[in-house]
Scaffold this motif. Structure first.
Motif, PDB file in Angstrom:
ATOM      1  N   SER A  90      -4.734   4.380   1.075  1.00  0.00           N
ATOM      2  CA  SER A  90      -4.600   3.133   1.819  1.00  0.00           C
ATOM      3  C   SER A  90      -3.272   2.467   1.486  1.00  0.00           C
ATOM      4  O   SER A  90      -2.571   2.856   0.532  1.00  0.00           O
ATOM      5  CB  SER A  90      -5.743   2.180   1.471  1.00  0.00           C
ATOM      6  N   VAL A  91      -2.914   1.467   2.275  1.00  0.00           N
ATOM      7  CA  VAL A  91      -1.708   0.689   1.996  1.00  0.00           C
ATOM      8  C   VAL A  91      -1.781   0.120   0.585  1.00  0.00           C
ATOM      9  O   VAL A  91      -0.830   0.234  -0.197  1.00  0.00           O
ATOM     10  CB  VAL A  91      -1.557  -0.443   3.028  1.00  0.00           C
ATOM     11  N   LEU A  92      -2.914  -0.481   0.241  1.00  0.00           N
ATOM     12  CA  LEU A  92      -3.077  -1.088  -1.076  1.00  0.00           C
ATOM     13  C   LEU A  92      -2.961  -0.056  -2.190  1.00  0.00           C
ATOM     14  O   LEU A  92      -2.304  -0.296  -3.216  1.00  0.00           O
ATOM     15  CB  LEU A  92      -4.432  -1.801  -1.157  1.00  0.00           C
ATOM     16  N   GLN A  93      -3.552   1.116  -2.012  1.00  0.00           N
ATOM     17  CA  GLN A  93      -3.496   2.156  -3.036  1.00  0.00           C
ATOM     18  C   GLN A  93      -2.060   2.658  -3.232  1.00  0.00           C
ATOM     19  O   GLN A  93      -1.625   2.884  -4.373  1.00  0.00           O
ATOM     20  CB  GLN A  93      -4.415   3.315  -2.664  1.00  0.00           C
ATOM     21  N   ASN A  94      -1.310   2.826  -2.146  1.00  0.00           N
ATOM     22  CA  ASN A  94       0.088   3.233  -2.259  1.00  0.00           C
ATOM     23  C   ASN A  94       0.884   2.219  -3.068  1.00  0.00           C
ATOM     24  O   ASN A  94       1.661   2.589  -3.959  1.00  0.00           O
ATOM     25  CB  ASN A  94       0.703   3.379  -0.863  1.00  0.00           C
ATOM     26  N   LEU A  95       0.679   0.947  -2.775  1.00  0.00           N
ATOM     27  CA  LEU A  95       1.461  -0.088  -3.434  1.00  0.00           C
ATOM     28  C   LEU A  95       1.037  -0.281  -4.885  1.00  0.00           C
ATOM     29  O   LEU A  95       1.877  -0.520  -5.760  1.00  0.00           O
ATOM     30  CB  LEU A  95       1.355  -1.394  -2.655  1.00  0.00           C
ATOM     31  N   ASP A 124      -3.247  -7.585   7.108  1.00  0.00           N
ATOM     32  CA  ASP A 124      -4.522  -7.220   7.721  1.00  0.00           C
ATOM     33  C   ASP A 124      -4.767  -5.717   7.711  1.00  0.00           C
ATOM     34  O   ASP A 124      -5.879  -5.261   8.008  1.00  0.00           O
ATOM     35  CB  ASP A 124      -4.602  -7.749   9.150  1.00  0.00           C
ATOM     36  N   ARG A 125      -3.743  -4.928   7.346  1.00  0.00           N
ATOM     37  CA  ARG A 125      -3.891  -3.466   7.298  1.00  0.00           C
ATOM     38  C   ARG A 125      -3.944  -2.940   5.865  1.00  0.00           C
ATOM     39  O   ARG A 125      -3.871  -1.734   5.651  1.00  0.00           O
ATOM     40  CB  ARG A 125      -2.714  -2.794   8.029  1.00  0.00           C
ATOM     41  N   ARG A 126      -4.116  -3.816   4.888  1.00  0.00           N
ATOM     42  CA  ARG A 126      -4.001  -3.434   3.472  1.00  0.00           C
ATOM     43  C   ARG A 126      -5.012  -2.377   3.050  1.00  0.00           C
ATOM     44  O   ARG A 126      -4.734  -1.563   2.161  1.00  0.00           O
ATOM     45  CB  ARG A 126      -4.107  -4.668   2.575  1.00  0.00           C
ATOM     46  N   LEU A 127      -6.183  -2.337   3.677  1.00  0.00           N
ATOM     47  CA  LEU A 127      -7.216  -1.372   3.297  1.00  0.00           C
ATOM     48  C   LEU A 127      -7.214  -0.137   4.190  1.00  0.00           C
ATOM     49  O   LEU A 127      -8.007   0.784   3.970  1.00  0.00           O
ATOM     50  CB  LEU A 127      -8.594  -2.037   3.322  1.00  0.00           C
ATOM     51  N   ASP A 128      -6.340  -0.093   5.176  1.00  0.00           N
ATOM     52  CA  ASP A 128      -6.277   1.047   6.093  1.00  0.00           C
ATOM     53  C   ASP A 128      -5.467   2.191   5.478  1.00  0.00           C
ATOM     54  O   ASP A 128      -4.483   1.961   4.766  1.00  0.00           O
ATOM     55  CB  ASP A 128      -5.622   0.641   7.414  1.00  0.00           C
ATOM     56  N   LYS A 129      -5.867   3.413   5.791  1.00  0.00           N
ATOM     57  CA  LYS A 129      -5.068   4.555   5.364  1.00  0.00           C
ATOM     58  C   LYS A 129      -3.728   4.543   6.101  1.00  0.00           C
ATOM     59  O   LYS A 129      -3.660   4.186   7.279  1.00  0.00           O
ATOM     60  CB  LYS A 129      -5.804   5.865   5.640  1.00  0.00           C
ATOM     61  N   VAL A 130      -2.711   4.984   5.406  1.00  0.00           N
ATOM     62  CA  VAL A 130      -1.355   4.944   5.968  1.00  0.00           C
ATOM     63  C   VAL A 130      -1.262   5.779   7.234  1.00  0.00           C
ATOM     64  O   VAL A 130      -0.541   5.416   8.167  1.00  0.00           O
ATOM     65  CB  VAL A 130      -0.327   5.403   4.912  1.00  0.00           C
ATOM     66  N   ARG A 131      -1.998   6.885   7.308  1.00  0.00           N
ATOM     67  CA  ARG A 131      -1.890   7.760   8.484  1.00  0.00           C
ATOM     68  C   ARG A 131      -2.361   7.062   9.763  1.00  0.00           C
ATOM     69  O   ARG A 131      -2.050   7.515  10.862  1.00  0.00           O
ATOM     70  CB  ARG A 131      -2.629   9.079   8.265  1.00  0.00           C
ATOM     71  N   THR A 132      -3.099   5.965   9.646  1.00  0.00           N
ATOM     72  CA  THR A 132      -3.553   5.245  10.835  1.00  0.00           C
ATOM     73  C   THR A 132      -2.530   4.219  11.322  1.00  0.00           C
ATOM     74  O   THR A 132      -2.737   3.612  12.379  1.00  0.00           O
ATOM     75  CB  THR A 132      -4.883   4.511  10.554  1.00  0.00           C
TER      76      THR A 132
END
Length: 240
Positions: A90-95, A124-132
């Motif tokens: 996710s965005v959060l996990q990457n960061l 609002d996209r912090r929990l979304d996977k980057v590929r999305t």
């Protein structure tokens, strides 16, 4: 924030950079213009310590890159031309992963992550996977990642490649505003002249040599050109 002095680099007999010197000042974008093969990628590889050169010197925020590499690189943030996010996180996990590499405590990391995502309008996209995410949102996440540790110098290696026009314009405006607000130095490699602001410093690199360096107005005056596009063509065609 960056001082390059008498820097040269060769691939065997091919001279990629020929005795170049320049500085990047805090609070400003320094735009690095050059056609393909000008030496921009080689220069970025040297600044990020992927390559070492026996000729010349690089200082980042006052630290000599060869003598004090850890201190120098700790002051550096980079957005590469090719995407480097983990698509399955996710965005959060990457960061969070990037923040951990820089030794930031979790509470401080999460605070900075939230601040950066809000500023870049992707919270609002912090929990979304980057590929999305679309290309523009991925670039915003990469910019957030590069800024989490609050670097003194930000390197941008043609970061707008593949973006649509609205996304590119938003990114260009944001980076210019960020440089002024944070007193950070920015070295921005591009081949798109419309990304250059009248307030920017400008370097024209061609065939491994700096053909012009100074304010946009100064370069236009020196070449006797009415537009930056004409000035760029005059400098590179004269060298050719």
């Amino acid at each position: 924030m960056l001082k390059v002095s008498r820097l040269s680099y060769s691939y065997g007999r091919k001279l990629a950079l020929d005795d170049i010197s320049f500085e990047v000042q805090p609070g400003r974008c320094t735009m690095l213009l050059g056609p393909n093969g000008a030496g921009k990628s080689t220069l970025f590889s040297l600044i990020t310590h992927l390559y070492d050169s026996p000729q010349g010197q690089i200082e980042i925020a006052g630290y000599n890159l060869l003598q004090q590499p850890c201190q120098a690189l700790a002051k550096l943030g980079v957005v590469f031309q090719q995407p480097t996010l983990d698509l399955d996180l996710s965005v959060l996990q990457n960061l969070r992963y990037h923040a951990a590499l820089h030794g930031l405590p979790r509470a401080e990391a999460d605070k900075r992550i939230q601040e950066m995502l809000e500023r870049l309008n992707v919270s609002d996209r912090r929990l979304d996977k980057v590929r999305t995410l679309n290309g523009g949102h991925r670039r915003r996440v990469e910019i957030a990642r590069a800024l989490l540790h609050r670097p003194a110098l930000l390197l941008l290696d043609e970061p707008s490649v593949g973006l649509d026009v609205p996304s590119r314009r938003a990114m260009v405006d944001h980076i210019h505003a960020l440089a002024g607000d944070s007193h950070m130095g920015v070295l921005w490699a591009t081949h798109l002249i419309d990304e250059v602001s009248d307030r920017d410093s400008l370097i024209v690199l061609h065939q491994g040599k700096i053909r012009a360096h100074g304010s946009v107005a100064g370069v236009l005056q020196a070449t006797g050109s009415a537009s930056l596009d004409a000035s760029f063509r005059a400098l590179t065609e004269a060298a050719a």
